[in-house]
Scaffold this active site. Structure first.
Site, mmCIF file in Angstrom:
data_model
loop_
_atom_site.group_PDB
_atom_site.id
_atom_site.type_symbol
_atom_site.label_atom_id
_atom_site.label_comp_id
_atom_site.label_asym_id
_atom_site.label_seq_id
_atom_site.Cartn_x
_atom_site.Cartn_y
_atom_site.Cartn_z
ATOM 1 N N CYS A 270 4.731 -0.036 -1.822
ATOM 2 C CA CYS A 270 4.242 0.746 -0.667
ATOM 3 C C CYS A 270 3.536 -0.160 0.348
ATOM 4 C CB CYS A 270 3.304 1.860 -1.119
ATOM 5 S SG CYS A 270 4.077 3.085 -2.198
ATOM 6 N N ARG A 271 2.270 -0.528 0.065
ATOM 7 C CA ARG A 271 1.459 -1.179 1.099
ATOM 8 C C ARG A 271 1.873 -2.623 1.384
ATOM 9 N NH1 ARG A 271 -3.975 0.054 -1.953
ATOM 10 N NH2 ARG A 271 -2.478 -0.220 -3.641
ATOM 11 N N SER A 272 2.000 -3.463 0.328
ATOM 12 C CA SER A 272 2.251 -4.890 0.622
ATOM 13 C C SER A 272 3.653 -5.155 1.178
ATOM 14 C CB SER A 272 1.935 -5.787 -0.580
ATOM 15 O OG SER A 272 2.745 -5.502 -1.691
ATOM 16 N N CYS B 81 -0.533 -5.826 -3.211
ATOM 17 C CA CYS B 81 -1.097 -4.506 -3.536
ATOM 18 C C CYS B 81 -0.848 -4.271 -5.025
ATOM 19 C CB CYS B 81 -0.482 -3.406 -2.658
ATOM 20 S SG CYS B 81 1.301 -3.183 -2.870
ATOM 21 N N ASP C 150 -4.331 3.660 -1.056
ATOM 22 C CA ASP C 150 -3.072 3.739 -1.798
ATOM 23 C C ASP C 150 -2.389 5.082 -1.474
ATOM 24 O OD1 ASP C 150 -1.044 3.865 -3.614
ATOM 25 O OD2 ASP C 150 -2.276 3.311 -5.350
ATOM 26 N N ASN D 290 3.569 -3.209 -5.256
ATOM 27 C CA ASN D 290 4.497 -3.926 -4.372
ATOM 28 C C ASN D 290 5.687 -3.060 -3.949
ATOM 29 O OD1 ASN D 290 6.592 -6.925 -4.428
ATOM 30 N ND2 ASN D 290 5.284 -6.204 -2.802
#
Ligand code: 4NP
Length: 161
Positions: free
Chosen positions: A19-21, A14, A131, A17
Site C-alpha cells: 500500500c504505502r511504500s 512500510c 495504514d 509493501n
C-alpha cells in the site's frame, strides 16, 4: 553517452509493501521524472514483513493512483540487512516501521539515514502516514495526498545531488 550512475539511492518502507511504500515509490518516481532527474535517483520500496512477497500494489491503492494518472509498477519484497548498506536514504511510513528498520542496522552509525516520511511533508502535519489496509477507499486517497506532499519535499531537500 551512457547515463550517469544514480547519486542517491532511496528506499521507501512500510509494513506490507503493498500500500504505502509502493505508492511512495510510484509517486516519487513521477516527481523525479517530471523534474527531468530520472537518472539521478534509484528508487525502490520494501516491507517489514515478507507476507506479500511478489504481489503487485494493493488493488485499492492501484485504483486510487490510476485515477490520478499514475502508472502502477513494482512487486512486494521484504527489506533485508543489505538494504541498510545499499541505500543512502531509507524513508519509513510510521514509527513502528522506523524502529523495525533501525533494529536491522548492524550498528547505530546507519540510523541517520533512516528518516520518517512525515519529516519531508510541507503541508501535512500528521505524525505518520496512516495504514490504509483495513479501511476504505478514502483512506487510500488521503495517503496519496500525503505522499504527493512529502515526495515533493524529498526532492526539495535532496535536489543538490
Ligand atoms: P502497507 O499496508 O504496510 O502500507 O503495505 C499493509 C499491508 C498489509 C498488511 C498490513 C498493512 N497486512 O497485515 O497484511
Amino acid at each position: 553517452m551512457s547515463s550517469p550512475s544514480p547519486c542517491l539511492r532511496i528506499l521507501f518502507v512500510c509494513l506490507g509493501n503493498i500500500c504505502r511504500s509502493p505508492a511512495a515509490e510510484i509517486i516519487f518516481q513521477k516527481v523525479v521524472d517530471d523534474a527531468g532527474l530520472s537518472d539521478h535517483y534509484k528508487i525502490d520500496s520494501a516491507g517489514i514483513i515478507g507476507h506479500h512477497h511478489g504481489s503487485p500494489p494493493d488493488s485499492r491503492m492501484a485504483e486510487s493512483l490510476k485515477r490520478q494518472g499514475f502508472r502502477i509498477h513494482g512487486r512486494a519484497r521484504q527489506i533485508n540487512a543489505e538494504d541498510l548498506l545499499e541505500h543512502d536514504l531509507i524513508i519509513t511510513m510510521d514509527e513502528t516501521n522506523l524502529a523495525d528498520v533501525k533494529s536491522l542496522a548492524p550498528d547505530a552509525s546507519l540510523h541517520g539515514k533512516i528518516r520518517p516520511f512525515v519529516s519531508f511533508c510541507r503541508f501535512h502535519k500528521d505524525p505518520r502516514v496512516p495504514d490504509p489496509y483495513y479501511g476504505g477507499q478514502r483512506g487510500f486517497d488521503h495517503v496519496i495526498e500525503m505522499l504527493k506532499d512529502g515526495c515533493k519535499g524529498i526532492l526539495e531537500s535532496v535536489s543538490k545531488c
